[in-house]
Design an enzyme around this catalytic site. Structure first.
Site, PDB file in Angstrom:
ATOM      1  N   ASP A 109       0.817  -1.213   0.000  1.00 53.12           N
ATOM      2  CA  ASP A 109       0.000   0.000   0.000  1.00 53.12           C
ATOM      3  C   ASP A 109       0.853   1.266   0.000  1.00 53.12           C
ATOM      4  O   ASP A 109       2.082   1.208  -0.070  1.00 53.12           O
ATOM      5  CB  ASP A 109      -0.961  -0.049   1.190  1.00 53.12           C
ATOM      6  CG  ASP A 109      -2.344   0.490   0.855  1.00 53.12           C
ATOM      7  OD1 ASP A 109      -2.454   1.327  -0.053  1.00 53.12           O
ATOM      8  OD2 ASP A 109      -3.322   0.069   1.505  1.00 53.12           O
ATOM      9  N   ASP A 155      -9.669   3.891  -3.608  1.00 55.34           N
ATOM     10  CA  ASP A 155     -10.365   2.698  -3.141  1.00 55.34           C
ATOM     11  C   ASP A 155     -11.785   2.625  -3.694  1.00 55.34           C
ATOM     12  O   ASP A 155     -12.432   3.642  -3.939  1.00 55.34           O
ATOM     13  CB  ASP A 155     -10.440   2.689  -1.614  1.00 55.34           C
ATOM     14  CG  ASP A 155      -9.088   2.494  -0.964  1.00 55.34           C
ATOM     15  OD1 ASP A 155      -8.123   2.172  -1.681  1.00 55.34           O
ATOM     16  OD2 ASP A 155      -8.993   2.671   0.256  1.00 55.34           O
TER      17      ASP A 155
END
Length: 436
Positions: free
Chosen positions: A152, A233
């Site tokens: 990430d 996201d």
């Protein structure tokens, strides 16, 4: 990843530099499941073992789903790292067997285990990140038996901020000088550090860059990892933005802009599947799965498998869409074409992506027709306007096949018109009556 058993960096695969592994890892989009969408930090060892069992029970394993992926919150937030070895300490309350023990149980079922870390000092959930500890963490993960790393992009120190910041959802990005390559950015440097550490290990690891499209990752991701996130996201909504998260339509629209940045060994990642989650209708879930498969995105299920309904499971198990996604000969996904849509797609378009897409597979020409509007629509396809369709003689007849039902619709000449429910997608395969 393993350099000493034949993997090299970079090599030429298709038309771009890529990481090629001798066992084929990363050549095709990854198929699996991830814990975040449904469980967030409420995870435990039992969750992942049960998912592995359901992969087998539901026939998902037979269809190619193989990665059972642990997302954020798996480590000990208080102790963080071992004072002697520097290794991240798992949360042994959540994982009594440790990550290595979970990996052994997943492998015993013929599946693979994924884990999560971050190219910053902390993960998005505030747990230990890997920036500056890439070699240690790569060694740890591979010794534990990890097969997949989602990496990430949270909590990046100021000194690692890019000189020329590029966020795909922004219109006021910094303009670099002519000839500048984002592969020299600090973002690329952070992700390359973990790549190099993984390449030093005696294990092949699928490397998923969760870089959110920053630093134009599509221009350098193919020589860094096997897939790269291209946007923020996802949330289980049809449209709209929710802080840093987005509904389906804005993501599909962005994917249509970048249809040709995917090929063998490297794939645009449009985030985990929300099929059956939240406010999505079945029609919207069908569009979600069909277009992720069509764009050759990794298909990483984010749905709670325990108690899943049959219609949702049927979407996730659509064999023909999975076969298109995993086609061994055609690595590029679908592209939008004509029919009144504006190509290139305007930057301010977020609610109505192009309606017509075409792609090839070993079984024929495939069409995906999206109805992004609020009521049923009839959408026509004139065969002479379909790129790549063979036999365009005036009297040529075509078999139109429905990939949702697995059945032929019929034989048509000149055109075909589909009645498509609001927010649904027709997934069609077209061949001549001679089977071409």
């Amino acid at each position: 990843m393993r350099a000493n058993l034949g993997m090299s960096l970079p090599v030429m695969a298709a038309t771009a530099a890529a990481i090629v592994s001798p066992d084929g890892t990363g050549r095709l989009p990854a198929l699996g499941w991830n814990s975040w969408n449904e469980y967030a930090c409420d995870i435990s060892e039992d969750v992942f073992i049960r998912v592995a069992d359901l992969f087998v029970e539901y026939g998902l394993q037979e269809l190619g789903y193989e990665y059972v992926n642990i997302d954020d919150c798996w480590s000990n937030r208080e102790l963080r790292r071992d004072n002697v070895t520097g290794r991240i300490i798992p949360d042994y309350v959540k994982f009594p067997s440790g990550i290595h023990g979970v990996a052994e149980q997943i492998h015993a079922r013929g599946l693979k285990l994924g884990i999560y870390s971050d190219a910053g000092t902390l993960t998005c959930g505030g747990f230990e990140g890997s920036l500056g500890f890439e070699q240690t963490d790569a060694e740890t993960f591979t010794e534990w038996g990890v097969d997949y790393l989602k990496y990430d992009n949270c909590n990046v120190p100021e000194e690692w901020t890019d000189e020329y910041i590029f966020y795909p959802e922004h219109t006021d990005n910094a303009v670099p000088p002519p000839g500048y390559w984002y592969g020299d950015s600090r973002t690329a440097e952070r992700y390359n550090a973990m790549r190099d550490a993984l390449l030093d290990q005696n294990r092949t690891v699928q490397y998923s860059l969760c870089a959110w499209g920053h630093a134009r990752v599509e221009t350098w991701g193919n020589e860094t990892g096997h897939s790269w996130r291209m946007w923020g996201d996802i949330v289980p909504e049809w449209k709209g933005q929710y802080t840093y998260s987005w509904g389906l339509v804005p993501i599909i629209t962005q994917a249509a802009r970048h249809w040709n940045d995917t090929d063998f060994w490297g794939h645009n990642d449009w985030d985990m599947l929300e099929v059956g989650n939240g406010n999505l209708t079945l029609a919207e879930s069908r569009t979600h799965f069909a277009m992720w498969a069509a764009f050759k995105s990794p298909l990483i299920i984010g749905t709670r498998l325990e108690g899943i309904t049959q219609p949702v499971l049927d979407i996730l198990r659509n064999k023909e869409l999975i076969e298109f996604n995993q086609d061994p000969v055609y690595g590029v996904g679908v592209r939008p074409f004509n029919y009144g849509c504006h190509i290139p797609i305007p930057n301010n378009e977020t609610e109505h992506p192009p309606s017509h897409y075409v792609g090839s597979s070993t079984k024929g020409i495939h069409l995906f027709l999206i109805n992004s509007y609020e009521s049923e629509r009839s959408i026509e396809v004139a065969f002479e306007e379909v790129p790549g369709l063979r036999g365009l003689g005036e009297d040529e007849e075509y078999i139109v096949h429905d990939m949702w039902t697995g059945k032929d619709i019929g034989v048509f000449k000149g055109s075909y018109t589909a009645a498509i429910e609001s927010h649904d997608t027709a997934a069609l395969r077209i061949t001549t009556i001679h089977g071409e």
